[in-house]
Design an enzyme around this catalytic site. Structure first.
Site, PDB file in Angstrom:
ATOM      1  N   SER A 162      -9.627   1.644   3.201  1.00 47.89           N
ATOM      2  CA  SER A 162      -8.840   2.443   2.535  1.00 47.89           C
ATOM      3  C   SER A 162      -7.623   1.786   1.805  1.00 47.89           C
ATOM      4  O   SER A 162      -7.263   2.326   0.677  1.00 47.89           O
ATOM      5  CB  SER A 162      -7.937   3.640   3.303  1.00 47.89           C
ATOM      6  OG  SER A 162      -6.965   2.879   4.179  1.00 47.89           O
TER       7      SER A 162
ATOM      8  N   LYS B 289       0.907  -1.199   0.013  1.00 48.09           N
ATOM      9  CA  LYS B 289       0.080   0.038  -0.091  1.00 48.09           C
ATOM     10  C   LYS B 289       0.687   1.280  -0.255  1.00 48.09           C
ATOM     11  O   LYS B 289       1.860   1.378   0.480  1.00 48.09           O
ATOM     12  CB  LYS B 289      -0.921  -0.172   1.333  1.00 48.09           C
ATOM     13  CG  LYS B 289      -1.847   1.041   1.330  1.00 48.09           C
ATOM     14  CD  LYS B 289      -2.510   0.703   2.559  1.00 48.09           C
ATOM     15  CE  LYS B 289      -3.702   2.095   2.858  1.00 48.09           C
ATOM     16  NZ  LYS B 289      -4.553   1.805   4.127  1.00 48.09           N
TER      17      LYS B 289
ATOM     18  N   SER C  80      -9.290  -0.559   7.666  1.00 47.49           N
ATOM     19  CA  SER C  80      -8.522  -0.421   6.184  1.00 47.49           C
ATOM     20  C   SER C  80      -8.398  -1.738   5.726  1.00 47.49           C
ATOM     21  O   SER C  80      -8.009  -1.885   4.422  1.00 47.49           O
ATOM     22  CB  SER C  80      -7.914   0.389   6.197  1.00 47.49           C
ATOM     23  OG  SER C  80      -8.532   1.801   6.014  1.00 47.49           O
TER      24      SER C  80
END
Ligand code: GLN
Length: 478
Positions: free
Chosen positions: A152, A77, A176
């Site tokens: 997210s 990420k 997330s």
């Protein structure tokens, strides 16, 4: 054609010379290219990944011992620092910023032979539940391109869903990792607070943030956790507790049998009726298999989201104050006045709407006149939750709930109502508020065609029990 089942199976085929790391990397580079429309990756490290694969193939052929993650193709990420590579937190404010050191977790992956294939799209500064807050465009759910992947860590979840890499590493401050795992039909683990070092993870809310893992198998999650977990001199909040051999435990230990669920979670009016009935049926099935499953009263359910948003925005307003247009990233071109104007313009241009909303909210709850009414109150609720959790786990080993109240919603559907979006975090924020480990396992399918998961939680640092339960649940799914 290359096919990935699990790390163990991949290593067997590498040793038997049926496949090479180069072939694996080529396969994923091609997959990423074929699925560009999903917008899952912000940058691909193609040449570097090929060079690493080449070196690993050569070393293996010369008889060098295999690292635990030898040749494992990993996506990270865009909030994890990887030395000499760009990292932007999917924000304009960090566009073209290059990491000056590697996150401890990333370094540990690399040291065990992982191949980092690229950085994955996410909500800006990990704030969001749909991946629509990225400054670089939304990510799409691979199963239905009109739907969100969750957030997210949306790019990381979709990468597993669409086979763009073997393992994804995300971060989870309030759900997330688990929420996008639920929306994409993959496994997502958030370990206990302090299990994995946060050094080199761009901070959102430091007392909540934890690095998490996406995969299709519990066995692979266990191996990757084993590699990333453990003490680190660079993070004083990380635990010194020894790291158990999770990957062995899941095959050797029985799943914990005492399960609780909060009655209010299943009675919540926002919960999709089909998710509710499916989970109730599943709990019945567990009872028939010999598990104890008991309902617990939990009057604090509706306090979770407000408490989470007061505390995380407060921490975010402090953490994000470092992005001032001077030390890092974007600096406005047209500040003609004083230094304050430079800060204001740089931050206004650099941060997206959601990030600005949270900085403002966080600054408000910390301001002199409101501190006690909001921040102190929320801390008190957090303490109450911690006490209640300790008590709960003195009787039960496992706590279950839905991961999310609905399946993946349509792109744009929740854009204009931030509070509605916040409420979707109702089941996931609890684990971060109290620091316990939680995993979403993709057990179910909705009649609308979308997958959804079961969220399983356990006591602090009982990742072993959690993974044993998850492994049993996943293997009896087939
Ligand atoms: N959806 C939550 C939020 O917007 C969770 C974010 C996260 O875990 N990073 O804050």
């Amino acid at each position: 054609m290359f096919r990935f089942q699990s790390i163990k199976d991949y290593h067997t085929t590498l040793i038997a010379e049926q496949v090479t790391c180069i072939q694996a990397v080529e396969f994923y580079l091609n997959q990423i290219k074929q699925h560009q429309n999903l917008n899952a990756f912000l940058e691909i490290f193609s040449e570097e990944a090929m060079a690493t694969a080449n070196a690993l193939d050569a070393a293996r052929k010369q008889g060098a011992p295999l690292g635990k993650l030898h040749g494992v193709v990993v996506g990270i990420k865009d909030v994890l620092c990887y030395k000499d590579h760009k990292v932007s937190a999917a924000s304009k404010i960090l566009e073209n910023y290059t990491a000056v050191y590697s996150a401890t977790a990333v370094q540990k992956l690399v040291d065990e032979g992982a191949i980092i294939i690229g950085r994955q799209n996410c909500d800006e500064f990990a704030m969001g539940s749909s991946n629509e807050n990225s400054a670089y465009g939304p990510v799409k759910n691979a199963l239905d391109n009109t739907r969100v992947p969750g957030g997210s860590s949306g790019g990381s979840a979709v990468s597993i869903q669409a086979q763009l890499c073997m393992i994804s590493i995300g971060s989870d401050t309030g759900g997330s990792v688990r929420q996008p795992a639920d929306f994409c039909g993959v496994i997502g683990l958030k370990p206990s607070y302090g299990r994995i070092s946060r050094y080199g993870l761009i901070a959102y809310a430091s007392s909540f943030d934890q690095i998490g893992i996406f995969s299709n198998t519990v066995a692979d999650v266990a191996i990757v956790l084993e590699v990333m977990a453990g003490a680190d001199a660079f993070d004083s909040t990380v635990s010194n507790k020894a790291v158990p051999a999770y990957s062995e435990a899941i095959h050797q230990q029985a799943a914990p049998k005492k399960i609780a669920y909060f009655k209010e979670t299943l009675e919540h009016p926002g919960l999709d009726p089909e998710i509710k009935s499916t989970i109730i049926r599943y709990l019945e099935k567990l009872k028939q298999e010999g598990y104890t499953v008991e309902a617990i009263d939990f009057s604090l359910l509706t306090y979770l989201v407000p408490t989470y948003y007061v505390l995380t925005t407060a921490e975010a307003s402090s953490n994000l104050s470092r992005f001032d247009g001077i030390k890092f990233g974007h600096r406005t071109k047209d500040a003609l006045g004083d230094l304050t104007e430079l800060y204001k313009k740089s931050r206004t241009e650099g941060f997206g709407d959601e990030v600005q909303r949270r900085i403002l909210l966080g600054t408000f709850v910390l301001s002199a006149g409101y501190f006690d009414a909001y921040f102190t109150k929320a801390q008190q609720v957090r303490q109450k939750l911690v006490d209640l959790t300790t008590k709960l786990f003195s009787t039960y080993a496992i706590l279950v709930s839905p991961t999310v109240p609905t399946t993946a919603f349509k792109l744009g559907a929740n854009n204009h109502t931030p509070t509605e979006m916040f409420l979707a975090d109702i089941y996931t924020v609890y684990a971060n508020l109290v620091g316990i480990p939680a995993i979403s396992i993709p057990l179910f399918k909705h009649s609308n065609g979308m997958p959804f998961g079961l969220q399983v939680m356990s006591s602090e640092f009982n990742e072993t029990g959690l993974l044993c339960f998850a492994e049993k649940a996943m293997s009896s799914k087939q």
